[in-house]
Design a protein around this motif. Structure first.
Motif: not given
Length: 121
Positions: A3-6, A23-27, A91-97, A104-116
């Motif tokens: 999860q990403l928290a903005e 901030a990113a949290s989780g595995s 604008a609404v600003y979103y973070c992405k990681m 050796r796992g694949p990369n995935y993209a995660y998005w935050g919920q956005g902040t005004q």
């Protein structure tokens, strides 16, 4: 689960400053890239700034010299320092990681919920 928290958005006058955090949290095993995007009213989501794990940055022309992206690897956090804000930055600003959750796992993209972010007098 990742999860990403903005945080850090709000109302600011033209010429003012804000600092966004994500901030990113989780595995999380490794973060390849972090970035900020924004979506204004009636406009497609657009890139604001990105930074790779090697520290290579990229900025939209409209924010160069005013915005600065940074990261704290120990905290899995990215920041966007926004100075000399203009009404058109509203604008609404979103973070992405882009990250992997295992060796050796694949990369995935995660998005935050956005902040005004609203720039207005």
């Amino acid at each position: 689960q990742v999860q990403l928290a903005e945080s850090g958005g709000g109302l600011v006058q033209p010429g003012g400053s804000l600092r966004l955090s994500c901030a990113a949290s989780g595995s999380i095993f490794s973060i390849y890239a972090m970035g900020w995007y924004r979506q204004g009213p009636g406009i497609q989501r657009e890139l604001v700034a990105t930074m790779t794990s090697g520290g290579v940055t990229n900025y939209a022309d409209s924010v160069k010299g005013r915005f600065t992206i940074s990261r704290d690897n120990a905290k899995n956090t990215t920041y966007l320092q926004m100075n000399s804000l203009k009404p058109e930055d509203t604008a609404v600003y979103y973070c992405k990681m882009v990250l992997t959750t295992r060796p050796r796992g694949p990369n995935y993209a995660y998005w935050g919920q956005g902040t005004q972010v609203t720039v207005s007098s």
